[in-house]
Write an enzyme that holds these catalytic residues in place. Structure first.
Site, PDB file in Angstrom:
ATOM      1  N   GLU A  76      18.438  22.330  13.427  1.00 10.12           N
ATOM      2  CA  GLU A  76      17.451  23.176  14.104  1.00 10.12           C
ATOM      3  C   GLU A  76      17.108  24.427  13.302  1.00 10.12           C
ATOM      4  OE1 GLU A  76      17.065  25.887  18.145  1.00 10.12           O
ATOM      5  OE2 GLU A  76      18.734  24.495  17.917  1.00 10.12           O
ATOM      6  N   ASP A  77      18.107  25.060  12.682  1.00  8.12           N
ATOM      7  CA  ASP A  77      17.903  26.393  12.097  1.00  8.12           C
ATOM      8  C   ASP A  77      17.953  26.439  10.569  1.00  8.12           C
ATOM      9  OD1 ASP A  77      17.646  27.565  14.599  1.00  8.12           O
ATOM     10  OD2 ASP A  77      19.803  27.816  14.820  1.00  8.12           O
TER      11      ASP A  77
END
Length: 713
Positions: A76-77
């Site tokens: 996600e990051d």
């Protein structure tokens, strides 16, 4: 922050066979992937996945779960992909990381529908592997611990509400008591800080007043059990501020009126000793009525087992006592995580088909029946936020239901088909109404019939989300059929009166224009009043509109009314005439004309409420009446307001009654829907007020029509 070797050593203490190499690689990969990223607190972002992994270690989860905790934010990051994770750590880890990632991607949006969609995905992911939920709970717990670093108060409150609504009940459902209580307290601190502070101050005051009280009660209970030949471990603590506040709200009492704010746990060696300890405590102390619960004989859905009782204990203190074995205590503390301590059994799958997962299957049933994510979230909140009653089938199978559940809820809990077709019920051998509330220990038997279908009235008394979702699904389906039937009739009449041929092929060609998937949906939207029959006609035959425009003009002049129309007597030659849409005047009504500069005359019925606005302007009133010398073959619109019973065939009965008296429905609109009745406005083409009155009389004689009257605005 836990160091790499410390994390590996902690896992090795309970799982010596854990893949040490994979754990080290995951630690290093996550640290490099997150690089220089920082959290709101200013700490390196990498500290978050390490803390999540540490929380999972505390619950003694398997190495795959710990690795997922370390990697859960990489996709996600960072620039990492699921494919990268799979190539480095294998398909199992990639699937877990992907499950958690899909859940997290929507969390940064505050829209409520996104929250509902996010929760729907959570249920789907954890139904495949419960470890996804474990990682997600650990992730949420650490985020809540650092919530105070977020500057925006509204964001902190939104996250806290979501935690209380979704993650707290999920933690309770899988039996992780300490996580559940900490999440509650952290959310409570943000949502109601004044109440929490007040309760803590009062608890501190009581602690100062009764210094050493808990230790003295522990010693008294332990001594009592020793006198009865039982060796037991006794622990005591005050209840949490949130649990005290919740009890105050539930019982509508003040803090001073609560007396059992202390809970004590007695841990013994076997099931038999649990009941021996209970007997000793009940024999020595006065029992508080209604406080005894046997969760050993009837475990909670999450596998929790224990004996609970309330007594007036040592030093005349009212206390709650929980009695359990060490194994029961382990399951109570770790919940579903306790299963990972037995990985040597050979199964690496966490999601087994035990009774503790029945609630998850119920949630999947709700997901299948809900029309949208918001409805799913509503029903699952009903499913999770509930005290429970335990009832039995005639064969002795146990079902846990929310308090207030009825035989209909029970029928849907057994199987959806049984719920859909249930017609009668017996409780403890006695026939009872389907709306009867069940009690602990009831034996419930349900009779079914293939001819039976869900009754819309059931929605008013069922309490389980699954039952309500199934009933609503049926109601939607039945209403759709009624709307489709009505819409088909309206379209056919419209085409027939305009002398155009209606074919399935021609209708299919215009469905896309009305944003309908198929012809049935087009009929439904016509039946609902979203589209008129003429809209469909004009879409299929654009020339029909031009032909109709040529025959009619928007306004009719008194001097050149067509021969088939009924003229209005009393108008000045050349003056434009409009028939008011508020009262729909018909030949035979007493009427009045209102002059509007530049627009001509608008004809109203004499009792139209709109005329009140012209009470102070007598110069604008014209004394007019219907001219009855010409043949009465024109069509005028009358509006009818009807209240119909909410039952199959009601709409068909209404339209049939109107059609038998020569009326033609040109528009229909539902204004209010209830469980038993719904209100409807119907525009009907008639020749005069006498024909409309005949239609009203016919409708009043129709059993499905509760009330009917002419609408005047």
């Amino acid at each position: 922050m836990m160091r790499q070797y410390e994390l590996v050593e902690q896992i090795k203490t309970y799982d010596p066979g854990a893949d040490e190499d994979a754990l080290n690689r995951a630690y290093v990969y996550s640290m490099k992937a997150h690089g220089n990223q920082l959290r709101a607190s200013g700490d390196p972002y990498f500290s978050h996945p390490v803390e999540v992994a540490g929380l999972l270690c505390d619950k003694k989860l398997d190495a795959a779960s710990i690795i997922t905790g370390l990697l859960h934010d990489t996709v996600e990051d960072t620039d990492a992909t699921v494919e990268d994770i799979e190539s480095l750590f294998g398909a199992e880890i990639a699937q877990l990381v992907d499950g958690v990632t899909k859940l997290s991607q929507l969390e940064h949006q505050s829209d409520e529908n996104k929250q509902a969609e996010n929760f729907r995905k959570l249920v789907l992911a954890m139904s495949k592997d419960i470890r996804v939920l474990m990682v997600k709970l650990a992730d949420r717990l650490h985020n809540m611990r650092t919530l105070h670093f977020i500057k925006k108060e509204e964001k902190r409150r939104r996250i806290s509400r979501e935690t209380m609504d979704i993650y707290v009940p999920l933690a309770e459902r899988i039996g992780i008591r300490d996580w559940k209580e900490e999440l509650e307290e952290l959310a409570f601190r943000e949502l109601n800080p004044d109440a929490r502070s007040s309760i803590i101050n009062r608890l501190n005051f009581l602690s100062d007043q009764g210094e050493g009280l808990i230790d003295r009660i522990i010693a008294g209970v332990k001594g009592l059990l020793a006198e009865n030949g039982l060796t037991a471990e006794v622990k005591g603590r005050q209840k949490t501020p949130y649990s005290i506040w919740k009890k105050m709200q539930r019982q509508n009492v003040g803090f001073e009126q609560l007396s059992d704010i202390m809970a004590f746990r007695v841990i013994v060696g076997s099931n038999d000793e649990c009941y021996q300890a209970l007997g000793a405590i009940h024999g020595a102390y006065s029992v508080v009525p209604g406080r005894f619960k046997d969760y050993i004989s009837l475990p909670k859905p999450n596998g929790y087992r224990s004996l609970h009782t309330g007594v007036i204990g040592p030093e005349n203190q009212r206390i709650e006592v929980q009695i359990r074995t060490r194994e029961m205590n382990e399951i109570a503390e770790l919940g579903v995580a306790a299963h990972w301590q037995y990985k040597q059994s050979g199964s690496g799958q966490a999601n087994k088909e035990g009774s503790q997962y029945r609630w998850m299957r119920d949630m999947l049933d709700i997901l299948a029946n809900a029309s949208n994510p918001d409805e799913f979230l509503e029903h699952t909140k009903m499913e999770m936020f509930s005290d429970q009653v335990f009832v039995f089938t005639p064969k002795g199978d146990l079902h846990a239901l929310p308090r207030g559940a009825t035989p209909v809820d029970f029928a849907y809990a057994v199987h959806t088909d049984i719920g859909d077709h249930c017609v009668a019920s017996k409780v403890n051998g006695r026939i009872v109404p389907l709306r009867t509330k069940l009690r602990n220990g009831d034996q419930v038997e349900v009779s079914t019939s293939k001819a039976q279908t869900p009754n819309p009235a059931w929605e008013g008394f069922v309490v389980t989300g699954k039952a309500r979702a199934c009933i609503r699904k049926f109601i939607r389906s039945r209403q759709r059929d009624q709307y489709a039937s009505l819409g088909r009739e309206i379209v056919e009449k419209t085409f027939r009166q305009a002398n155009y041929e209606k074919s399935e092929k021609s209708l299919k060609s215009v469905t896309e224009r009305f944003q309908c998937d198929d012809i049935d949906e087009l009929y439904v939207r016509v039946g609902e009043g979203q589209i008129t029959g003429r809209d469909v006609l004009y879409a299929v035959y654009p020339g029909a509109k031009d032909a109709e425009t040529a025959k009619k003009t928007p306004t009719t002049r008194a001097k050149d009314l067509p021969s088939h129309a009924i003229p209005v007597r009393g108008l000045i030659a050349g003056m434009a005439v409009h028939y008011a849409k508020c009262c729909h005047p018909l030949p035979g009504d007493r009427i009045v004309g209102i002059v509007t500069t530049g627009k001509g005359v608008t004809i109203h019925t004499i009792d139209c409420r709109t005329l009140e606005a012209f009470a102070d302007m007598p110069e604008r009133w014209l004394d007019v009446s219907w001219e009855q010398d010409t043949e009465e073959t024109a069509s005028f619109v009358g509006r009818v307001h009807a209240v119909l019973s909410n039952e199959p065939g009601a709409l068909a009965s209404l339209t049939s009654a109107i059609g038998r008296d020569g009326g033609n429905i040109i528009n229909l609109k539902f204004t209010n829907r209830g469980q038993d009745f719904f209100d409807i406005l119907v525009d009907v083409e008639v020749t005069d007020v006498r024909q409309l009155n005949n239609i009203l009389a016919a409708l009043r004689a129709t059993p499905e029509v509760n009330t009917v009257e002419r609408s005047h605005g």
